[in-house]
Write a protein that holds these residues in place. Structure first.
Motif, PDB file in Angstrom:
ATOM      1  N   ASN A 172       0.827  -1.214   0.000  1.00 12.54           N
ATOM      2  CA  ASN A 172       0.000   0.000   0.000  1.00 12.54           C
ATOM      3  C   ASN A 172       0.859   1.261   0.000  1.00 12.54           C
ATOM      4  O   ASN A 172       0.513   2.255  -0.651  1.00 12.54           O
ATOM      5  CB  ASN A 172      -0.966  -0.002   1.181  1.00 12.54           C
ATOM      6  N   LYS A 173       1.979   1.216   0.707  1.00 13.11           N
ATOM      7  CA  LYS A 173       2.890   2.359   0.722  1.00 13.11           C
ATOM      8  C   LYS A 173       3.454   2.608  -0.681  1.00 13.11           C
ATOM      9  O   LYS A 173       3.528   3.741  -1.147  1.00 13.11           O
ATOM     10  CB  LYS A 173       4.026   2.119   1.716  1.00 13.11           C
ATOM     11  N   ILE A 174       3.834   1.538  -1.380  1.00 12.47           N
ATOM     12  CA  ILE A 174       4.363   1.663  -2.737  1.00 12.47           C
ATOM     13  C   ILE A 174       3.292   2.216  -3.669  1.00 12.47           C
ATOM     14  O   ILE A 174       3.568   3.082  -4.510  1.00 12.47           O
ATOM     15  CB  ILE A 174       4.885   0.304  -3.258  1.00 12.47           C
ATOM     16  N   LEU A 175       2.062   1.744  -3.531  1.00 13.19           N
ATOM     17  CA  LEU A 175       0.972   2.266  -4.355  1.00 13.19           C
ATOM     18  C   LEU A 175       0.769   3.756  -4.115  1.00 13.19           C
ATOM     19  O   LEU A 175       0.542   4.524  -5.060  1.00 13.19           O
ATOM     20  CB  LEU A 175      -0.322   1.495  -4.081  1.00 13.19           C
ATOM     21  N   ASN A 176       0.860   4.180  -2.865  1.00  9.87           N
ATOM     22  CA  ASN A 176       0.724   5.606  -2.546  1.00  9.87           C
ATOM     23  C   ASN A 176       1.874   6.424  -3.117  1.00  9.87           C
ATOM     24  O   ASN A 176       1.657   7.517  -3.655  1.00  9.87           O
ATOM     25  CB  ASN A 176       0.626   5.820  -1.034  1.00  9.87           C
ATOM     26  N   ILE A 177       3.086   5.917  -3.007  1.00  8.04           N
ATOM     27  CA  ILE A 177       4.253   6.632  -3.524  1.00  8.04           C
ATOM     28  C   ILE A 177       4.129   6.839  -5.030  1.00  8.04           C
ATOM     29  O   ILE A 177       4.423   7.920  -5.543  1.00  8.04           O
ATOM     30  CB  ILE A 177       5.555   5.860  -3.201  1.00  8.04           C
ATOM     31  N   THR A 178       3.678   5.813  -5.736  1.00  4.80           N
ATOM     32  CA  THR A 178       3.604   5.895  -7.193  1.00  4.80           C
ATOM     33  C   THR A 178       2.301   6.487  -7.691  1.00  4.80           C
ATOM     34  O   THR A 178       2.143   6.721  -8.892  1.00  4.80           O
ATOM     35  CB  THR A 178       3.781   4.495  -7.820  1.00  4.80           C
ATOM     36  N   GLY A 179       1.358   6.731  -6.796  1.00  4.03           N
ATOM     37  CA  GLY A 179       0.085   7.322  -7.203  1.00  4.03           C
ATOM     38  C   GLY A 179      -0.802   6.348  -7.962  1.00  4.03           C
ATOM     39  O   GLY A 179      -1.644   6.744  -8.749  1.00  4.03           O
ATOM     40  N   THR A 180      -0.630   5.073  -7.703  1.00  2.00           N
ATOM     41  CA  THR A 180      -1.388   4.034  -8.395  1.00  2.00           C
ATOM     42  C   THR A 180      -2.719   3.789  -7.706  1.00  2.00           C
ATOM     43  O   THR A 180      -2.796   3.735  -6.484  1.00  2.00           O
ATOM     44  CB  THR A 180      -0.578   2.719  -8.399  1.00  2.00           C
ATOM     45  N   THR A 181      -3.764   3.648  -8.504  1.00  2.00           N
ATOM     46  CA  THR A 181      -5.069   3.287  -7.956  1.00  2.00           C
ATOM     47  C   THR A 181      -5.366   1.840  -8.346  1.00  2.00           C
ATOM     48  O   THR A 181      -4.970   1.377  -9.410  1.00  2.00           O
ATOM     49  CB  THR A 181      -6.188   4.197  -8.492  1.00  2.00           C
ATOM     50  N   VAL A 182      -6.072   1.157  -7.475  1.00  2.00           N
ATOM     51  CA  VAL A 182      -6.402  -0.248  -7.705  1.00  2.00           C
ATOM     52  C   VAL A 182      -7.918  -0.372  -7.800  1.00  2.00           C
ATOM     53  O   VAL A 182      -8.649   0.156  -6.967  1.00  2.00           O
ATOM     54  CB  VAL A 182      -5.870  -1.140  -6.559  1.00  2.00           C
ATOM     55  N   SER A 183      -8.369  -1.080  -8.822  1.00  4.07           N
ATOM     56  CA  SER A 183      -9.789  -1.332  -9.009  1.00  4.07           C
ATOM     57  C   SER A 183     -10.019  -2.840  -8.951  1.00  4.07           C
ATOM     58  O   SER A 183      -9.416  -3.587  -9.713  1.00  4.07           O
ATOM     59  CB  SER A 183     -10.234  -0.777 -10.370  1.00  4.07           C
ATOM     60  N   VAL A 184     -10.889  -3.259  -8.050  1.00  5.21           N
ATOM     61  CA  VAL A 184     -11.180  -4.685  -7.887  1.00  5.21           C
ATOM     62  C   VAL A 184     -12.628  -4.920  -8.276  1.00  5.21           C
ATOM     63  O   VAL A 184     -13.530  -4.258  -7.776  1.00  5.21           O
ATOM     64  CB  VAL A 184     -10.937  -5.142  -6.433  1.00  5.21           C
ATOM     65  N   LYS A 185     -12.836  -5.866  -9.173  1.00  2.49           N
ATOM     66  CA  LYS A 185     -14.189  -6.213  -9.613  1.00  2.49           C
ATOM     67  C   LYS A 185     -14.401  -7.699  -9.378  1.00  2.49           C
ATOM     68  O   LYS A 185     -13.497  -8.503  -9.564  1.00  2.49           O
ATOM     69  CB  LYS A 185     -14.349  -5.912 -11.105  1.00  2.49           C
TER      70      LYS A 185
END
Length: 81
Positions: free
Chosen positions: A50-63
């Protein structure tokens, strides 16, 4: 490009910060607390990801969470779009 360099530096620092966690994990394994060790590593891995996702500005979409079986194993395969 500067943002990329900064992101890589932050990721490297966050990875280095995980080294002390390895000691705690090994200690739990030596004490034969396997379930606790698994829970610990799952929690810490989740926090790091989650920290890496925040650093890179990545959003995750789960369906399709409703399609995951509750009483049997399954394999997750990501689709990069």
């Amino acid at each position: 490009m500067l943002k990329t360099v900064i992101a890589y530096c932050k990721i490297a620092v966050s990875l280095i910060k995980t080294f002390p966690l390895k000691r705690k994990y090994r200690k739990l394994i030596k004490q034969k607390k396997f379930s606790e060790a698994d829970d610990f590593i799952a929690l810490e891995t989740n926090k790091w990801a989650n920290k890496i996702l925040n650093i890179t500005g990545t959003t995750v979409s789960v369906k399709g969470l409703e399609n995951i079986p509750k009483d049997e194993s399954c394999v997750f395969i990501s689709n990069h779009q």
